[in-house]
Design an enzyme around this catalytic site. Structure first.
Site, PDB file in Angstrom:
ATOM      1  N   VAL A 287       3.222   6.724  -6.427  1.00  0.00           N
ATOM      2  CA  VAL A 287       3.238   6.165  -5.051  1.00  0.00           C
ATOM      3  C   VAL A 287       2.565   7.528  -4.140  1.00  0.00           C
ATOM      4  O   VAL A 287       3.312   8.294  -4.143  1.00  0.00           O
ATOM      5  CB  VAL A 287       4.290   5.789  -4.334  1.00  0.00           C
ATOM      6  CG1 VAL A 287       4.151   5.257  -2.827  1.00  0.00           C
ATOM      7  CG2 VAL A 287       5.011   4.720  -5.140  1.00  0.00           C
TER       8      VAL A 287
ATOM      9  N   VAL B 158      -0.507   8.834  -0.783  1.00  0.00           N
ATOM     10  CA  VAL B 158      -1.497   8.407   0.337  1.00  0.00           C
ATOM     11  C   VAL B 158      -1.900   9.914   0.470  1.00  0.00           C
ATOM     12  O   VAL B 158      -1.588  10.754   0.501  1.00  0.00           O
ATOM     13  CB  VAL B 158      -0.625   8.034   1.631  1.00  0.00           C
ATOM     14  CG1 VAL B 158      -1.567   7.982   2.745  1.00  0.00           C
ATOM     15  CG2 VAL B 158       0.276   6.915   1.535  1.00  0.00           C
TER      16      VAL B 158
ATOM     17  N   ARG C 136       0.366   8.361   8.052  1.00  0.00           N
ATOM     18  CA  ARG C 136       0.895   7.919   9.253  1.00  0.00           C
ATOM     19  C   ARG C 136      -0.272   6.641   9.960  1.00  0.00           C
ATOM     20  O   ARG C 136      -0.426   6.736  11.110  1.00  0.00           O
ATOM     21  CB  ARG C 136       1.126   8.783  10.168  1.00  0.00           C
ATOM     22  CG  ARG C 136       2.474   9.569   9.908  1.00  0.00           C
ATOM     23  CD  ARG C 136       2.765  10.687  11.159  1.00  0.00           C
ATOM     24  NE  ARG C 136       4.057  11.502  10.581  1.00  0.00           N
ATOM     25  CZ  ARG C 136       3.800  12.460   9.876  1.00  0.00           C
ATOM     26  NH1 ARG C 136       2.675  13.112   9.449  1.00  0.00           N
ATOM     27  NH2 ARG C 136       5.228  13.047   9.428  1.00  0.00           N
ATOM     28  N   ARG C 137      -1.057   6.129   8.954  1.00  0.00           N
ATOM     29  CA  ARG C 137      -1.776   5.076   9.566  1.00  0.00           C
ATOM     30  C   ARG C 137      -1.650   3.638   8.727  1.00  0.00           C
ATOM     31  O   ARG C 137      -2.284   2.672   8.691  1.00  0.00           O
ATOM     32  CB  ARG C 137      -3.283   5.587   9.083  1.00  0.00           C
ATOM     33  CG  ARG C 137      -3.783   6.685  10.009  1.00  0.00           C
ATOM     34  CD  ARG C 137      -5.044   7.318   9.503  1.00  0.00           C
ATOM     35  NE  ARG C 137      -6.320   6.266   9.409  1.00  0.00           N
ATOM     36  CZ  ARG C 137      -7.438   6.694   8.856  1.00  0.00           C
ATOM     37  NH1 ARG C 137      -7.929   7.712   8.716  1.00  0.00           N
ATOM     38  NH2 ARG C 137      -8.163   5.662   8.871  1.00  0.00           N
ATOM     39  N   GLY C 138      -0.326   3.568   8.407  1.00  0.00           N
ATOM     40  CA  GLY C 138       0.387   2.278   7.778  1.00  0.00           C
ATOM     41  C   GLY C 138      -0.466   2.017   6.211  1.00  0.00           C
ATOM     42  O   GLY C 138      -0.045   0.998   5.763  1.00  0.00           O
TER      43      GLY C 138
ATOM     44  N   LEU D  94       0.909   3.445   3.251  1.00  0.00           N
ATOM     45  CA  LEU D  94       2.008   3.042   2.591  1.00  0.00           C
ATOM     46  C   LEU D  94       2.752   1.809   2.867  1.00  0.00           C
ATOM     47  O   LEU D  94       3.048   1.184   1.927  1.00  0.00           O
ATOM     48  CB  LEU D  94       3.011   4.139   2.757  1.00  0.00           C
ATOM     49  CG  LEU D  94       4.304   4.081   1.703  1.00  0.00           C
ATOM     50  CD1 LEU D  94       3.998   3.966   0.156  1.00  0.00           C
ATOM     51  CD2 LEU D  94       5.315   5.275   2.004  1.00  0.00           C
ATOM     52  N   THR D  95       2.710   1.480   4.032  1.00  0.00           N
ATOM     53  CA  THR D  95       3.051   0.159   4.585  1.00  0.00           C
ATOM     54  C   THR D  95       2.489  -0.942   3.885  1.00  0.00           C
ATOM     55  O   THR D  95       2.975  -1.865   3.419  1.00  0.00           O
ATOM     56  CB  THR D  95       3.422   0.110   6.046  1.00  0.00           C
ATOM     57  OG1 THR D  95       4.264   1.011   6.606  1.00  0.00           O
ATOM     58  CG2 THR D  95       3.990  -1.378   6.558  1.00  0.00           C
TER      59      THR D  95
ATOM     60  N   TYR E 216      11.942   5.812   1.408  1.00  0.00           N
ATOM     61  CA  TYR E 216      12.103   4.399   1.013  1.00  0.00           C
ATOM     62  C   TYR E 216      13.077   3.484   1.694  1.00  0.00           C
ATOM     63  O   TYR E 216      13.054   2.445   1.464  1.00  0.00           O
ATOM     64  CB  TYR E 216      12.135   4.579  -0.593  1.00  0.00           C
ATOM     65  CG  TYR E 216      10.850   5.085  -1.038  1.00  0.00           C
ATOM     66  CD1 TYR E 216       9.660   4.190  -1.126  1.00  0.00           C
ATOM     67  CD2 TYR E 216      10.742   6.525  -1.532  1.00  0.00           C
ATOM     68  CE1 TYR E 216       8.569   4.605  -1.461  1.00  0.00           C
ATOM     69  CE2 TYR E 216       9.568   6.960  -2.005  1.00  0.00           C
ATOM     70  CZ  TYR E 216       8.389   6.038  -2.015  1.00  0.00           C
ATOM     71  OH  TYR E 216       7.291   6.515  -2.528  1.00  0.00           O
TER      72      TYR E 216
ATOM     73  N   PHE F  25      10.390   7.503 -13.895  1.00  0.00           N
ATOM     74  CA  PHE F  25       9.150   7.250 -14.052  1.00  0.00           C
ATOM     75  C   PHE F  25       8.172   7.099 -12.709  1.00  0.00           C
ATOM     76  O   PHE F  25       9.065   7.528 -11.832  1.00  0.00           O
ATOM     77  CB  PHE F  25       9.419   5.457 -14.598  1.00  0.00           C
ATOM     78  CG  PHE F  25      10.130   4.741 -13.683  1.00  0.00           C
ATOM     79  CD1 PHE F  25       9.587   4.221 -12.399  1.00  0.00           C
ATOM     80  CD2 PHE F  25      11.311   4.436 -13.954  1.00  0.00           C
ATOM     81  CE1 PHE F  25      10.367   3.348 -11.608  1.00  0.00           C
ATOM     82  CE2 PHE F  25      12.268   3.684 -13.219  1.00  0.00           C
ATOM     83  CZ  PHE F  25      11.830   3.084 -12.039  1.00  0.00           C
TER      84      PHE F  25
END
Length: 411
Positions: A79, A81, A87-89, A91-92, A120, A411
């Site tokens: 995972v 970015v 901070r631009r969405g 990951l969301t 998380y 993992f």
């Protein structure tokens, strides 16, 4: 405008470059090839800014051992970015897509190992298992309070290991909750890789089993060694045995395997980085100055994607009848007031109009789900509200497992 979509196999190398940038890593070719092979078998989600990949997330197709069941549970990995798009969405957006896919596939759970613990929780993940690092001073024989099992020890060729110890691992996985399935590819590319990904000074994997010839093995240990470094050098150190996995039928079998490790020539320390908090070694070691816990940390993080399906899938140690008020801002279908009736004969989970006995966020419920975190401790911490005295204790008794949940499958 960032677009969330599948990452084709042709873009796996781009995804790896992004991950190495974010995690400040630069693996050799063998490590890159291993990562590529693992990602081919994963579900892959990307965030694209035009044609540029600026976010990435992959999911292993796992099943996870939970008390009495083995449900589907995607294991999130890689995972990341891009630093230009934080901070631009991003990951969301990727996490929302993962939750949507898992819901559509009927997976009641998702899991990950967190590189940063602060990230998380806001996505509903709770720390569901705890690991400890144990170090043994092996400059002298390991002092024990029990007699080790004296059946024969045998070295196993790593090429034969999946066939020899794989079935034993699968059986052990079902005894202790929190363990993902391990495919032949993961055995080969992760646990039995010739070169360790994190330390190129470590030996190839070594496997020792215990048991009578022509009988099923009674336990095994998988480890690597590091020779002593030269005095005064930047890499000066004593000889090391790093234990990656040790499984045993009985405490006596475990004692024999630990004794063997501590007696390896030209080594002075045994370090087992991923052990359960309730490891029997911590009780049968005769000298706790020789056997020390040097670290404790959250290990597997769990997300309940379908709370009702997750709760009714697992087995229960004692009867409980409680009304839960669950908060879940990411998956509204989980939010509301529900009555959980559960016990050794099964469980039901239905919408309720009655007053709540316990109010909690889905991340706290995830932390307690495998039995590794006590609801009562979260009440004491102010993270769960107990409206009916005794409700937390009743739920804890029902969630209890004979051994604590644990996994070393990072993992």
């Amino acid at each position: 405008m960032v677009d969330i979509r599948d990452v084709p196999e042709a873009d796996i190398d781009r995804a790896l470059e992004l991950a190495y940038l974010v995690f400040h890593d630069r693996p050799e070719k063998e490590g890159r090839d291993r990562h590529h092979a693992l990602l081919v078998a994963c579900d892959r989600i990307g965030a694209y800014d035009g044609d540029v990949l600026v976010g990435f997330m992959a999911a292993h197709d796992f099943r996870l051992s939970v008390p009495g069941a083995d449900p589907r549970c995607p294991g999130l990995t890689f995972v990341c970015v891009a630093p230009t798009h934080r901070r631009r969405g991003v990951l969301t957006g990727m996490m929302s897509e993962m939750l949507r896919r898992a819901t559509a596939a009927g997976s009641p759970l998702a899991a990950l190992w967190a590189s940063e613990a602060a990230i998380y929780g806001r996505f509903g993940f709770g720390g569901a298992t705890t690991g400890v690092t144990i170090e043994i001073d092996s400059t002298r024989p390991l002092a024990l309070r029990i007699d080790p099992d004296r059946r024969p020890l045998q070295l196993v060729d790593p090429a034969d290991a999946p066939a020899v110890i794989g079935p034993y691992h699968e059986a052990a996985r079902r005894v202790r909750a929190g363990r993902p399935t391990r495919s032949a590819e993961r055995w080969r590319e992760e646990w039995l890789a010739e070169q360790d990904e994190e330390d190129d000074e470590l030996s190839p994997p070594r496997i020792i089993t215990l048991g009578d010839p022509d009988e099923p093995i009674a336990g095994y240990v998988l480890y690597r060694t590091k020779p002593a470094g030269e005095g005064g050098s930047a890499r000066a150190h004593t000889g090391l045995v790093r234990v990656d996995e040790l499984e045993a039928d009985t405490p006596a079998v475990a004692a024999a395997l630990w004794e063997c490790l501590a007696a390896l020539d030209l080594t002075h320390k045994v370090c087992a980085w991923g052990r359960p908090v309730d490891d029997p070694l911590l009780h049968f070691a005769a000298d706790r100055d020789q056997v020390r816990v040097t670290a404790q940390y959250p290990a597997l993080w769990l997300r309940l994607i379908d709370v009702g399906a997750a709760l009714t899938a697992r087995s229960w140690a004692a009867p409980v009848d409680v009304v839960l008020e669950v908060h879940d801002v990411r998956l509204p279908a989980n939010a509301g007031r529900f009555r959980l009736r559960a016990g050794p004969d099964g469980a039901t989970y239905e919408h309720a109009d009655a007053a709540a006995d316990l109010a909690l966020d889905v991340r706290e419920l995830a932390a307690c789900y495998l039995g590794g975190t006590r609801v009562g401790d979260l009440v004491a911490a102010g993270l769960v509200r107990e409206h009916a005295p005794g409700a937390a204790a009743a739920l804890d008794a029902a969630l209890r497992t004979p051994v604590l949940p644990h996994t070393a499958d990072e993992f």
